[in-house]
Scaffold this motif. Structure first.
Motif, PDB file in Angstrom:
ATOM      1  N   ALA A   1       0.835  -1.217   0.000  1.00  0.00           N
ATOM      2  CA  ALA A   1       0.000   0.000   0.000  1.00  0.00           C
ATOM      3  C   ALA A   1       0.865   1.260   0.000  1.00  0.00           C
ATOM      4  O   ALA A   1       0.372   2.356  -0.281  1.00  0.00           O
ATOM      5  N   HIS A   2       2.165   1.083   0.281  1.00  0.00           N
ATOM      6  CA  HIS A   2       3.068   2.231   0.234  1.00  0.00           C
ATOM      7  C   HIS A   2       3.342   2.695  -1.178  1.00  0.00           C
ATOM      8  O   HIS A   2       4.166   3.595  -1.390  1.00  0.00           O
ATOM      9  N   ILE A   3       2.633   2.149  -2.151  1.00  0.00           N
ATOM     10  CA  ILE A   3       2.683   2.740  -3.485  1.00  0.00           C
ATOM     11  C   ILE A   3       1.829   4.004  -3.486  1.00  0.00           C
ATOM     12  O   ILE A   3       1.958   4.842  -4.361  1.00  0.00           O
ATOM     13  N   LEU A   4       0.984   4.119  -2.477  1.00  0.00           N
ATOM     14  CA  LEU A   4       0.049   5.249  -2.418  1.00  0.00           C
ATOM     15  C   LEU A   4       0.678   6.440  -1.703  1.00  0.00           C
ATOM     16  O   LEU A   4       1.435   6.278  -0.754  1.00  0.00           O
ATOM     17  N   GLY A   5       0.323   7.612  -2.174  1.00  0.00           N
ATOM     18  CA  GLY A   5       0.650   8.827  -1.435  1.00  0.00           C
ATOM     19  C   GLY A   5       2.140   9.132  -1.400  1.00  0.00           C
ATOM     20  O   GLY A   5       2.880   8.785  -2.313  1.00  0.00           O
ATOM     21  N   ARG A   6       2.530   9.781  -0.334  1.00  0.00           N
ATOM     22  CA  ARG A   6       3.927  10.198  -0.208  1.00  0.00           C
ATOM     23  C   ARG A   6       4.220  10.506   1.247  1.00  0.00           C
ATOM     24  O   ARG A   6       3.294  10.565   2.064  1.00  0.00           O
ATOM     25  N   THR A   7       5.469  10.625   1.600  1.00  0.00           N
ATOM     26  CA  THR A   7       5.804  11.010   2.972  1.00  0.00           C
ATOM     27  C   THR A   7       6.063  12.517   2.983  1.00  0.00           C
ATOM     28  O   THR A   7       6.421  13.110   1.972  1.00  0.00           O
ATOM     29  N   HIS A   8       5.849  13.123   4.156  1.00  0.00           N
ATOM     30  CA  HIS A   8       5.989  14.578   4.280  1.00  0.00           C
ATOM     31  C   HIS A   8       6.913  14.888   5.441  1.00  0.00           C
ATOM     32  O   HIS A   8       6.649  14.443   6.560  1.00  0.00           O
TER      33      HIS A   8
ATOM     34  N   PRO B   1       9.168  12.683  -2.425  1.00  0.00           N
ATOM     35  CA  PRO B   1       8.509  13.127  -3.664  1.00  0.00           C
ATOM     36  C   PRO B   1       8.164  11.844  -4.440  1.00  0.00           C
ATOM     37  O   PRO B   1       8.998  10.950  -4.546  1.00  0.00           O
ATOM     38  N   TRP B   2       6.966  11.727  -4.879  1.00  0.00           N
ATOM     39  CA  TRP B   2       6.548  10.455  -5.412  1.00  0.00           C
ATOM     40  C   TRP B   2       6.235  10.618  -6.909  1.00  0.00           C
ATOM     41  O   TRP B   2       6.065  11.719  -7.386  1.00  0.00           O
ATOM     42  N   ASP B   3       6.169   9.540  -7.660  1.00  0.00           N
ATOM     43  CA  ASP B   3       5.956   9.733  -9.113  1.00  0.00           C
ATOM     44  C   ASP B   3       4.544  10.231  -9.355  1.00  0.00           C
ATOM     45  O   ASP B   3       3.795  10.474  -8.422  1.00  0.00           O
TER      46      ASP B   3
ATOM     47  N   PHE C   1      12.068   8.598  -6.131  1.00  0.00           N
ATOM     48  CA  PHE C   1      11.245   7.767  -5.220  1.00  0.00           C
ATOM     49  C   PHE C   1      11.962   7.667  -3.881  1.00  0.00           C
ATOM     50  O   PHE C   1      13.158   7.939  -3.776  1.00  0.00           O
ATOM     51  N   MET C   2      11.219   7.278  -2.848  1.00  0.00           N
ATOM     52  CA  MET C   2      11.859   7.034  -1.555  1.00  0.00           C
ATOM     53  C   MET C   2      11.348   5.731  -0.951  1.00  0.00           C
ATOM     54  O   MET C   2      10.276   5.252  -1.319  1.00  0.00           O
ATOM     55  N   MET C   3      12.151   5.152  -0.073  1.00  0.00           N
ATOM     56  CA  MET C   3      11.713   4.011   0.722  1.00  0.00           C
ATOM     57  C   MET C   3      12.152   4.244   2.167  1.00  0.00           C
ATOM     58  O   MET C   3      13.232   4.787   2.423  1.00  0.00           O
ATOM     59  N   LEU C   4      11.287   3.821   3.078  1.00  0.00           N
ATOM     60  CA  LEU C   4      11.657   3.850   4.492  1.00  0.00           C
ATOM     61  C   LEU C   4      12.608   2.694   4.788  1.00  0.00           C
ATOM     62  O   LEU C   4      12.616   1.709   4.036  1.00  0.00           O
ATOM     63  N   PRO C   5      13.373   2.774   5.863  1.00  0.00           N
ATOM     64  CA  PRO C   5      14.193   1.610   6.241  1.00  0.00           C
ATOM     65  C   PRO C   5      13.358   0.331   6.365  1.00  0.00           C
ATOM     66  O   PRO C   5      13.761  -0.740   5.914  1.00  0.00           O
ATOM     67  N   THR C   6      12.133   0.451   6.891  1.00  0.00           N
ATOM     68  CA  THR C   6      11.285  -0.745   7.062  1.00  0.00           C
ATOM     69  C   THR C   6      10.753  -1.250   5.721  1.00  0.00           C
ATOM     70  O   THR C   6      10.461  -2.430   5.573  1.00  0.00           O
ATOM     71  N   ASP C   7      10.645  -0.359   4.731  1.00  0.00           N
ATOM     72  CA  ASP C   7      10.291  -0.818   3.380  1.00  0.00           C
ATOM     73  C   ASP C   7      11.460  -1.628   2.819  1.00  0.00           C
ATOM     74  O   ASP C   7      11.302  -2.720   2.293  1.00  0.00           O
ATOM     75  N   TYR C   8      12.651  -1.037   2.936  1.00  0.00           N
ATOM     76  CA  TYR C   8      13.851  -1.619   2.326  1.00  0.00           C
ATOM     77  C   TYR C   8      14.188  -2.977   2.944  1.00  0.00           C
ATOM     78  O   TYR C   8      14.730  -3.865   2.286  1.00  0.00           O
TER      79      TYR C   8
END
Ligand SMILES: Nc1cccc2nccn12
Length: 290
Positions: A171-178, A187-189, A226-233
């Motif tokens: 679901a982290h394909i959705l939205g973006r982090t701020h 910044p997301w695509d 794109f970005m990923m959180l440590p927990t995503d990675y």
């Protein structure tokens, strides 16, 4: 404590489809929010945060009591930004005051996922608002800094296995982090409002650089922005998680099926439904030619 889903005082599919349509039309009309991300992603995040307090050990927390409406839970620092979602839903609650907050917060996420071209999410009503005294303490939502070992241990509290954890994080394909909300900057695509399996392809195929962001937090950044959180990675660093990341990167249908199953489990964790409880599958606005 047993949380028994209650019969929805004569409300049926038609009534809940009306609530779905009111949310979906507001989503469609309110596109400029958050750099034209729209409200879909933040409504999905509210459905997750209002359910993600669940603890299988004592059956506490979870979506049932709608306690996110109380300030202790709404002000959890890890939920910064979600006032945008609860403010979005206020007029919906005013129009349908018979709905419980737990049902509304979860239905908001279901509506958003379906309207963002995601899978159909079967949904059951019957959550009952509980007293402010039942509000779970802060500290139950996941922090974004951990490794695979941390992630696996955290989701064990929900009773989720490795496959369910990897499917849920898609679901982290959705939205973006701020930066001002989570301390991460993403910044997301140009389609943060489309539900797809792209999260897994990005995770595998982008060349990620682990670097410090302007809030002093380490995050993974790619050339495409794109970005990923440590927990995503962590999902590509762990061999067991990695098998599911590859599966979902190559098979959107498998991702949609598995996401639907774990998302229902998340939204219903801790609730006892009678066998006779109806399950609703809502039509999208497009399907109704609304
Ligand atoms: N959009 C978004 C939100 C939260 C986490 C995250 N990781 C990658 C993308 N992403």
């Amino acid at each position: 404590t047993i949380h028994l889903a209650k019969k929805e005082n004569g409300k049926d599919l038609q009534d809940f489809q009306k609530v779905y349509n009111a949310i979906a039309k507001k989503l469609r009309d309110d596109k400029e929010y958050d750099d034209h991300t729209g409200y879909g992603p933040v409504l999905v995040r509210l459905s997750w945060h209002s359910s993600g307090t669940y603890d299988k050990r004592d059956n506490s927390g979870g979506s049932y009591g709608g306690t996110f409406r109380f300030k202790k839970e709404a002000n959890d620092p890890l939920s910064k930004g979600l006032k945008n979602a609860t403010d979005f839903l206020k007029p919906i609650f005013d129009e349908f005051p018979w709905i419980s907050h737990g049902d509304l917060y979860t239905l908001g996420g279901v509506t958003s996922i379906q309207e963002m071209q995601g899978p159909k999410i079967p949904w059951r009503p019957g959550r009952v608002d509980t007293d402010e005294s039942t509000t779970p303490d802060n500290g139950r939502l996941p922090e974004p800094y951990g490794d695979a070992h941390w992630v696996r241990n955290y989701y064990d509290r929900f009773g989720f296995n490795d496959q369910e954890v990897v499917a849920l994080l898609g679901a982290h394909i959705l939205g973006r982090t701020h930066l001002k909300n989570s301390g991460f900057d993403g910044p997301w695509d140009d389609d943060p409002d489309i539900f797809s399996n792209q999260f897994y392809a990005n995770l595998l195929n982008e060349d990620w650089k682990f670097e410090k962001n302007d809030a002093g937090n380490m995050q993974y950044d790619s050339k495409k922005g794109f970005m990923m959180l440590p927990t995503d990675y962590a999902l590509r660093q762990d061999p067991k998680y990695l098998t599911y990341v590859k599966k979902y990167a190559n098979d959107q249908d498998a991702f949609f099926e598995d996401f639907k199953n774990v998302y229902v489990k998340l939204l219903e964790n801790g609730i006892t439904f009678e066998k006779s409880s109806p399950t609703y599958v809502f039509k999208t606005l497009k399907e109704q030619k609304e």
